[in-house]
Write a protein that holds these residues in place. Structure first.
Motif, mmCIF file in Angstrom:
data_model
loop_
_atom_site.group_PDB
_atom_site.id
_atom_site.type_symbol
_atom_site.label_atom_id
_atom_site.label_comp_id
_atom_site.label_asym_id
_atom_site.label_seq_id
_atom_site.Cartn_x
_atom_site.Cartn_y
_atom_site.Cartn_z
ATOM 1 N N ALA A 278 -2.560 8.258 -1.951
ATOM 2 C CA ALA A 278 -3.578 9.146 -2.264
ATOM 3 C C ALA A 278 -4.899 8.583 -2.040
ATOM 4 N N LEU A 279 -4.912 7.283 -2.677
ATOM 5 C CA LEU A 279 -6.581 6.661 -2.582
ATOM 6 C C LEU A 279 -6.674 5.623 -1.901
ATOM 7 N N SER A 280 -7.399 5.882 -1.476
ATOM 8 C CA SER A 280 -8.082 4.791 0.212
ATOM 9 C C SER A 280 -7.116 3.180 0.584
ATOM 10 N N ALA A 281 -7.541 3.161 0.548
ATOM 11 C CA ALA A 281 -6.809 1.749 1.550
ATOM 12 C C ALA A 281 -6.916 0.576 0.604
ATOM 13 N N PRO A 282 -8.639 -0.081 0.742
ATOM 14 C CA PRO A 282 -9.002 -0.361 -0.415
ATOM 15 C C PRO A 282 -8.664 -0.178 -1.799
ATOM 16 N N ARG A 283 -8.793 0.555 -2.050
ATOM 17 C CA ARG A 283 -8.567 1.226 -3.911
ATOM 18 C C ARG A 283 -7.466 0.677 -4.024
ATOM 19 N N ARG A 284 -6.368 1.079 -2.688
ATOM 20 C CA ARG A 284 -4.370 0.772 -3.668
ATOM 21 C C ARG A 284 -4.446 -0.485 -3.475
ATOM 22 N N VAL A 285 -5.067 -1.115 -2.742
ATOM 23 C CA VAL A 285 -4.749 -3.010 -3.241
ATOM 24 C C VAL A 285 -6.054 -3.279 -4.661
ATOM 25 N N MET A 286 -6.993 -2.273 -5.550
ATOM 26 C CA MET A 286 -7.428 -2.645 -5.933
ATOM 27 C C MET A 286 -6.668 -2.442 -7.255
ATOM 28 N N VAL A 287 -5.708 -1.404 -7.326
ATOM 29 C CA VAL A 287 -5.356 -0.595 -8.450
ATOM 30 C C VAL A 287 -3.788 -1.426 -8.420
ATOM 31 N N LEU A 288 -2.881 -1.906 -7.241
ATOM 32 C CA LEU A 288 -2.567 -3.559 -7.097
ATOM 33 C C LEU A 288 -2.614 -3.917 -7.645
ATOM 34 N N ARG A 289 -3.781 -5.059 -7.860
ATOM 35 C CA ARG A 289 -4.306 -5.997 -8.383
ATOM 36 C C ARG A 289 -4.149 -5.614 -9.929
ATOM 37 N N TYR A 290 -4.806 -5.189 -10.193
ATOM 38 C CA TYR A 290 -5.547 -3.894 -11.064
ATOM 39 C C TYR A 290 -3.627 -3.884 -12.517
ATOM 40 N N TRP A 291 -3.337 -3.474 -11.684
ATOM 41 C CA TRP A 291 -1.084 -3.310 -12.352
ATOM 42 C C TRP A 291 -0.574 -4.804 -12.605
ATOM 43 N N LEU A 292 -1.238 -5.506 -11.711
ATOM 44 C CA LEU A 292 -0.521 -6.967 -11.495
ATOM 45 C C LEU A 292 -1.240 -7.482 -12.895
ATOM 46 N N ARG A 293 -2.163 -7.680 -13.229
ATOM 47 C CA ARG A 293 -3.612 -8.595 -13.864
ATOM 48 C C ARG A 293 -2.986 -7.984 -15.354
ATOM 49 N N LEU A 294 -2.918 -6.954 -15.189
ATOM 50 C CA LEU A 294 -1.490 -6.213 -16.696
ATOM 51 C C LEU A 294 -1.307 -6.182 -16.877
ATOM 52 N N HIS A 295 -0.177 -7.192 -16.440
ATOM 53 C CA HIS A 295 1.296 -7.845 -17.094
ATOM 54 C C HIS A 295 0.690 -9.332 -17.071
ATOM 55 N N ARG A 306 -0.602 -8.034 1.652
ATOM 56 C CA ARG A 306 -1.189 -6.682 3.103
ATOM 57 C C ARG A 306 0.044 -5.915 3.008
ATOM 58 N N GLU A 307 1.704 -7.219 3.158
ATOM 59 C CA GLU A 307 2.551 -7.227 3.111
ATOM 60 C C GLU A 307 3.803 -5.635 2.209
ATOM 61 N N LEU A 308 2.548 -6.106 0.878
ATOM 62 C CA LEU A 308 3.403 -5.483 -0.183
ATOM 63 C C LEU A 308 2.786 -3.740 0.122
ATOM 64 N N CYS A 309 1.824 -3.982 0.345
ATOM 65 C CA CYS A 309 1.333 -2.435 1.462
ATOM 66 C C CYS A 309 1.384 -1.972 1.805
ATOM 67 N N ARG A 310 1.774 -2.987 3.005
ATOM 68 C CA ARG A 310 2.740 -2.251 4.287
ATOM 69 C C ARG A 310 4.101 -1.379 3.893
ATOM 70 N N GLN A 311 4.870 -1.849 3.368
ATOM 71 C CA GLN A 311 6.487 -1.584 2.540
ATOM 72 C C GLN A 311 5.968 -0.112 2.200
ATOM 73 N N LEU A 312 5.037 -0.341 0.863
ATOM 74 C CA LEU A 312 5.006 1.023 -0.341
ATOM 75 C C LEU A 312 4.383 1.974 0.924
ATOM 76 N N ASP A 313 3.469 1.529 1.813
ATOM 77 C CA ASP A 313 3.317 3.079 2.840
ATOM 78 C C ASP A 313 4.544 3.030 3.497
ATOM 79 N N GLY A 314 5.820 2.775 4.455
ATOM 80 C CA GLY A 314 6.791 2.853 4.712
ATOM 81 C C GLY A 314 7.388 4.156 4.111
ATOM 82 N N VAL A 315 7.698 3.117 2.731
ATOM 83 C CA VAL A 315 9.072 4.082 1.685
ATOM 84 C C VAL A 315 8.696 5.613 1.983
ATOM 85 N N HIS A 316 10.423 5.489 2.044
ATOM 86 C CA HIS A 316 10.584 7.530 1.544
ATOM 87 C C HIS A 316 9.546 7.688 0.672
ATOM 88 N N ALA A 317 9.259 9.095 0.192
ATOM 89 C CA ALA A 317 8.197 9.000 -0.672
ATOM 90 C C ALA A 317 9.439 9.794 -1.878
#
Length: 352
Positions: A278-295, A306-317
Motif C-alpha cells: 500500500a506504500l508508494s514505491a520510494p517508501r517501500r524501499v525506505m521501509v525495507l532499509r529501515y527494517w533491515l537496519r533494525l536487525h 530492486r530485485e527484492l521489491c520486484r519479487q515482493l510485488d510479484g508474489v501472490h497476496a
C-alpha cells in the motif's frame, strides 16, 4: 608493577580530550556507574584515544574505563601488537582485555570487510564478558572523508553518504566516535609528543596504505592527487556526511512511521505484505532499509533492492504461488502466508 605512562603533569591535547570528556559526562549521571571501553589496536589513533580517555577520567571520574584489543592474526607481528597494546593500557592504569578472532572472507566479502565484521563481533563478545555498554572508536575526519568517497564510488546513494555516526548502535552496544571532526594530523602530532614524553610509540600497520585493500588504495593513490588539487576535500566530504546524516535521520523517522503501520510481529522480524504494498514505491524501499537496519543488517545494493521489491510485488497476496527466498548476508528474506519474514540462514537452506 607496570611503568606509568600517564605522567601527572601531562595534559595531552585539549581538542582531543574535551569531546571524550563531554561523552563521559553524559554517561556518568545514571544510577549505575557507566562501563566504557576503548577499542585499542595499538596504532596512533586508538592509542591516543586511550591516552586522552584516561586523561578525561581525571575530570569525569564516574566511568569505569577498559581497553579492548582484537587480535586478527593477519600479520606476523600481531602477537607483538597485542602485547604492546596491553603495555600501554597497563601504563595508563586501565584493564585491558584481548580476544583472538578468526577472519574468514565469505558471502562475497573480501578480507577487509571480513576483518571488520570479525572485529565488531569480537568487541561485542568482550563487552558482554565485561558488562560494557559503550565502546569508543578512534575514527577521525580523514576516516570519515575516505568512507564518504568509497561509498560514493560504490553508488551508496544519498543516505549512504552519511557514513559514520558519532553515536551508533550495533549488537546492543553503543559505539561512540568523538573525533569525527578532528584531522588526523592533530592526532599524529599528539602521538609524537606522547612518544617524546613517555617513550611509548604506536605500531605501524602496513595494510593501512596497502593498495590491495580499498581504503589503502584511496590513501595511496587517490588522496595525494586530491590533496594537490583540492586541499580541503576531506573537510568538504565530511560536511556532506553531516548533511546526509540529517537527511537519513529525517527519512528514518518517516520509515519508522510507515513500519509502525505494517502490522509487524513482536520481534519485528516479519510484517504484512499487503500493508507494505500500500506504500508508494520510494517508501517501500525506505521501509525495507529501515527494517533491515533494525536487525543490524546493511541495506542491499540498489540492484538487489530492486530485485527484492520486484519479487515482493510479484508474489501472490497470500504467498502461495511461489517460494520467495532471497539471501541477504547471513539471513533469508522470504514470504509465508502474506508475511514478509527475516530468518537466520541455515547451511542446508537453498537460496536464490
Amino acid at each position: 608493577m607496570p611503568v606509568s605512562l600517564l605522567p601527572a603533569d601531562y595534559a595531552g591535547d585539549t581538542a582531543l580530550r574535551s569531546p571524550i570528556g563531554a561523552m563521559f559526562s553524559s554517561l556518568s549521571g545514571g544510577p549505575r556507574q557507566a562501563r566504557v571501553a576503548v577499542a585499542l589496536s595499538g596504532g596512533a589513533d586508538s592509542a591516543m584515544l586511550a591516552v586522552h580517555a584516561a586523561l578525561a577520567l581525571r575530570e569525569v571520574p564516574g566511568v569505569a574505563l577498559h581497553c579492548f584489543h582484537i587480535h586478527h592474526g593477519l600479520q606476523q607481528t600481531a602477537d607483538d601488537w597485542c602485547a604492546h597494546a596491553h603495555r600501554l593500557a597497563w601504563g595508563l592504569g586501565l584493564p585491558c582485555h584481548s580476544l583472538r578472532v578468526q577472519v574468514q572472507a565469505r558471502s562475497g566479502k573480501g578480507e577487509e570487510a571480513a576483518a571488520r565484521e570479525a572485529r565488531y563481533q569480537g568487541l561485542a563478545r568482550l563487552a558482554r564478558q565485561q558488562g560494557v555498554s559503550h565502546i569508543l572508536l578512534a575514527h577521525h575526519l580523514n576516516d570519515q572523508a575516505e568512507t564518504v568517497l568509497m561509498r560514493l564510488l560504490r553508488g551508496a546513494g544519498p543516505t549512504g553518504l552519511a557514513a559514520m555516526a558519532a553515536n551508533s548502535e550495533r549488537d546492543g552496544l553503543n559505539y561512540l566516535r568523538p573525533w569525527l571532526d578532528i584531522e588526523r594530523s592533530r592526532i599524529l602530532a599528539a602521538a609524537d609528543d606522547y612518544a617524546a614524553r613517555t617513550g611509548w610509540a604506536p605500531v605501524q600497520d602496513p595494510t593501512n596504505i596497502d593498495d590491495a585493500y580499498t581504503r589503502g588504495a584511496v590513501r595511496r593513490r587517490l588522496a595525494p592527487v586530491l590533496d594537490e588539487r583540492w586541499p580541503a576535500w576531506r573537510t568538504i566530504l565530511a560536511r556532506h556526511a553531516h548533511q546526509a546524516r540529517e537527511l537519513d535521520d529525517l527519512l528514518s523517522d518517516v520509515a519508522a512511521e510507515d513500519f509502525a503501520r505494517l502490522d509487524a510481529g513482536t520481534e519485528k522480524t516479519d510484517f504484512s505484505l499487503a500493508a507494505w504494498r500500500a506504500l508508494s514505491a520510494p517508501r517501500r524501499v525506505m521501509v525495507l532499509r529501515y527494517w533491515l537496519r533494525l536487525h543490524g543488517l546493511r541495506a542491499p545494493t540498489a540492484a538487489r533492492m530492486r530485485e527484492l521489491c520486484r519479487q515482493l510485488d510479484g508474489v501472490h497476496a497470500l504467498g502461495h504461488d511461489r517460494n520467495l527466498r532471497l539471501r541477504h548476508e547471513q539471513h533469508l528474506i522470504c514470504c509465508v502466508r502474506g508475511r514478509v519474514k527475516l530468518l537466520p540462514l541455515n547451511d542446508n537452506q537453498e537460496t536464490l
